[in-house]
Design a protein around this motif. Sequence first.
Motif, PDB file in Angstrom:
ATOM      1  N   ASN A 218       0.810  -1.228   0.000  1.00 43.84           N
ATOM      2  CA  ASN A 218       0.000   0.000   0.000  1.00 43.84           C
ATOM      3  C   ASN A 218       0.837   1.269   0.000  1.00 43.84           C
ATOM      4  N   GLU A 219       2.124   1.155   0.304  1.00 40.81           N
ATOM      5  CA  GLU A 219       3.006   2.326   0.357  1.00 40.81           C
ATOM      6  C   GLU A 219       3.783   2.541  -0.937  1.00 40.81           C
ATOM      7  N   ILE A 220       3.596   1.673  -1.932  1.00 39.37           N
ATOM      8  CA  ILE A 220       4.333   1.805  -3.192  1.00 39.37           C
ATOM      9  C   ILE A 220       3.828   3.025  -3.966  1.00 39.37           C
ATOM     10  N   LYS A 221       4.751   3.910  -4.311  1.00 39.73           N
ATOM     11  CA  LYS A 221       4.422   5.088  -5.125  1.00 39.73           C
ATOM     12  C   LYS A 221       4.863   4.922  -6.565  1.00 39.73           C
ATOM     13  N   ASN A 222       5.878   4.107  -6.799  1.00 36.74           N
ATOM     14  CA  ASN A 222       6.257   3.788  -8.167  1.00 36.74           C
ATOM     15  C   ASN A 222       7.102   2.519  -8.169  1.00 36.74           C
TER      16      ASN A 222
ATOM     17  N   SER B 173      11.406  -2.729 -26.116  1.00 34.37           N
ATOM     18  CA  SER B 173      11.327  -3.544 -24.907  1.00 34.37           C
ATOM     19  C   SER B 173      10.171  -3.090 -24.023  1.00 34.37           C
ATOM     20  N   ILE B 174      10.005  -1.788 -23.860  1.00 36.16           N
ATOM     21  CA  ILE B 174       8.886  -1.265 -23.073  1.00 36.16           C
ATOM     22  C   ILE B 174       7.568  -1.735 -23.679  1.00 36.16           C
ATOM     23  N   ASN B 175       7.452  -1.646 -24.992  1.00 32.70           N
ATOM     24  CA  ASN B 175       6.239  -2.068 -25.677  1.00 32.70           C
ATOM     25  C   ASN B 175       5.977  -3.558 -25.465  1.00 32.70           C
ATOM     26  N   LEU B 176       7.008  -4.372 -25.586  1.00 31.44           N
ATOM     27  CA  LEU B 176       6.879  -5.817 -25.397  1.00 31.44           C
ATOM     28  C   LEU B 176       6.363  -6.134 -23.997  1.00 31.44           C
ATOM     29  N   VAL B 177       6.989  -5.562 -22.979  1.00 29.60           N
ATOM     30  CA  VAL B 177       6.590  -5.831 -21.599  1.00 29.60           C
ATOM     31  C   VAL B 177       5.178  -5.332 -21.347  1.00 29.60           C
ATOM     32  N   SER B 178       4.864  -4.129 -21.781  1.00 34.35           N
ATOM     33  CA  SER B 178       3.536  -3.577 -21.505  1.00 34.35           C
ATOM     34  C   SER B 178       2.424  -4.364 -22.216  1.00 34.35           C
ATOM     35  N   GLN B 179       2.699  -4.882 -23.394  1.00 29.46           N
ATOM     36  CA  GLN B 179       1.690  -5.691 -24.099  1.00 29.46           C
ATOM     37  C   GLN B 179       1.411  -6.987 -23.355  1.00 29.46           C
ATOM     38  N   LYS B 180       2.392  -7.547 -22.683  1.00 29.70           N
ATOM     39  CA  LYS B 180       2.234  -8.845 -22.017  1.00 29.70           C
ATOM     40  C   LYS B 180       1.492  -8.747 -20.699  1.00 29.70           C
ATOM     41  N   TYR B 181       1.614  -7.636 -19.989  1.00 28.03           N
ATOM     42  CA  TYR B 181       0.978  -7.605 -18.682  1.00 28.03           C
ATOM     43  C   TYR B 181      -0.282  -6.738 -18.618  1.00 28.03           C
ATOM     44  N   VAL B 182      -0.590  -6.001 -19.659  1.00 21.62           N
ATOM     45  CA  VAL B 182      -1.802  -5.172 -19.645  1.00 21.62           C
ATOM     46  C   VAL B 182      -3.008  -6.009 -20.021  1.00 21.62           C
TER      47      VAL B 182
ATOM     48  N   LYS C  18       5.104 -12.453 -13.442  1.00 26.85           N
ATOM     49  CA  LYS C  18       4.374 -12.830 -12.218  1.00 26.85           C
ATOM     50  C   LYS C  18       4.364 -11.678 -11.220  1.00 26.85           C
ATOM     51  N   GLY C  19       5.499 -11.002 -11.091  1.00 24.78           N
ATOM     52  CA  GLY C  19       5.584  -9.871 -10.173  1.00 24.78           C
ATOM     53  C   GLY C  19       4.660  -8.731 -10.567  1.00 24.78           C
ATOM     54  N   LEU C  20       4.620  -8.403 -11.856  1.00 31.20           N
ATOM     55  CA  LEU C  20       3.732  -7.331 -12.323  1.00 31.20           C
ATOM     56  C   LEU C  20       2.264  -7.706 -12.129  1.00 31.20           C
ATOM     57  N   ILE C  21       1.923  -8.934 -12.462  1.00 31.96           N
ATOM     58  CA  ILE C  21       0.537  -9.393 -12.281  1.00 31.96           C
ATOM     59  C   ILE C  21       0.170  -9.379 -10.799  1.00 31.96           C
ATOM     60  N   PHE C  22       1.080  -9.808  -9.937  1.00 29.87           N
ATOM     61  CA  PHE C  22       0.858  -9.776  -8.499  1.00 29.87           C
ATOM     62  C   PHE C  22       0.535  -8.358  -8.040  1.00 29.87           C
ATOM     63  N   LEU C  23       1.321  -7.392  -8.485  1.00 27.25           N
ATOM     64  CA  LEU C  23       1.093  -6.004  -8.081  1.00 27.25           C
ATOM     65  C   LEU C  23      -0.235  -5.471  -8.606  1.00 27.25           C
ATOM     66  N   ILE C  24      -0.553  -5.788  -9.845  1.00 33.83           N
ATOM     67  CA  ILE C  24      -1.837  -5.350 -10.408  1.00 33.83           C
ATOM     68  C   ILE C  24      -2.998  -5.991  -9.649  1.00 33.83           C
ATOM     69  N   ASN C  25      -2.871  -7.274  -9.333  1.00 33.86           N
ATOM     70  CA  ASN C  25      -3.912  -7.964  -8.565  1.00 33.86           C
ATOM     71  C   ASN C  25      -4.054  -7.418  -7.148  1.00 33.86           C
ATOM     72  N   ASN C  26      -3.021  -6.735  -6.662  1.00 39.66           N
ATOM     73  CA  ASN C  26      -3.075  -6.088  -5.352  1.00 39.66           C
ATOM     74  C   ASN C  26      -3.344  -4.589  -5.491  1.00 39.66           C
ATOM     75  N   ASN C  27      -3.982  -4.236  -6.613  1.00 34.57           N
ATOM     76  CA  ASN C  27      -4.508  -2.886  -6.859  1.00 34.57           C
ATOM     77  C   ASN C  27      -3.455  -1.805  -7.052  1.00 34.57           C
ATOM     78  N   TYR C  28      -2.257  -2.174  -7.494  1.00 32.00           N
ATOM     79  CA  TYR C  28      -1.271  -1.145  -7.802  1.00 32.00           C
ATOM     80  C   TYR C  28      -1.659  -0.471  -9.116  1.00 32.00           C
ATOM     81  N   THR C  29      -1.774   0.846  -9.097  1.00 36.23           N
ATOM     82  CA  THR C  29      -2.141   1.598 -10.298  1.00 36.23           C
ATOM     83  C   THR C  29      -1.188   2.770 -10.551  1.00 36.23           C
ATOM     84  N   GLY C  30      -0.069   2.784  -9.841  1.00 39.12           N
ATOM     85  CA  GLY C  30       0.865   3.902  -9.962  1.00 39.12           C
ATOM     86  C   GLY C  30       1.783   3.793 -11.156  1.00 39.12           C
ATOM     87  N   ASN C  31       2.842   4.566 -11.102  1.00 40.96           N
ATOM     88  CA  ASN C  31       3.818   4.648 -12.191  1.00 40.96           C
ATOM     89  C   ASN C  31       4.694   3.407 -12.268  1.00 40.96           C
ATOM     90  N   ILE C  32       5.110   3.100 -13.488  1.00 45.76           N
ATOM     91  CA  ILE C  32       6.142   2.105 -13.726  1.00 45.76           C
ATOM     92  C   ILE C  32       7.239   2.806 -14.510  1.00 45.76           C
TER      93      ILE C  32
END
Length: 171
Positions: free
Chosen positions: A92-96, A162-171, A124-138
């Motif tokens: 809950n304290e993650i800002k980015n 690379s940014i495009n590849l990663v963002s397409q996979k976890y969004v 897995k880490g990104l999905i975990f954070l999204i599933n825990n309602n993280y909506t901040g900056n990456i």
Amino acid sequence: IIVTIHSVYDQDKDLSLKKSVEYLGELVKDIDNSKIVISMENLNDSHKLDRLEKEYITNMILNDENIYFTYDIGHELADYGNLTNLNEYLINEIKNIHLHTHNGKGRDHQPIYENDRYWNEIMKGLIFLINNNYTGNIVYEYDLYDCKGDTKEEKIKDYLSSINLVSQKYV
């Protein structure tokens, strides 16, 4: 404005922790907390420096309402390899988030490619954070000189690819 800071590093972790607490105390009292957010980044041991990882900075973050957390996924991978090992209160304290990989030989801030040996853990880490309602900056924190290409333009295109590849996979 979110300002990400590193802890102070000194001769050992206890001295580093003591100096970091003193530094943060001075910093927080001298800023306008309505305009500037202080976010402390988890570090990994690098270049033979014994730096403060997540477990050492957690109490500083959880015990001060003006200090937040920058979760550096690449640093966590380098030291522990388990991106979902996060205290529920710390989430809950993650800002980015700082996102990168490493080469396993002390070289940090590497771009992420689909054949990266940590690809599954990163996803897995990104999905975990999204599933825990993280909506901040990456923040994609890559060393441009480690991107593929012979010219700066080619390296920047690779960085963006690379940014495009990663963002397409976890969004």
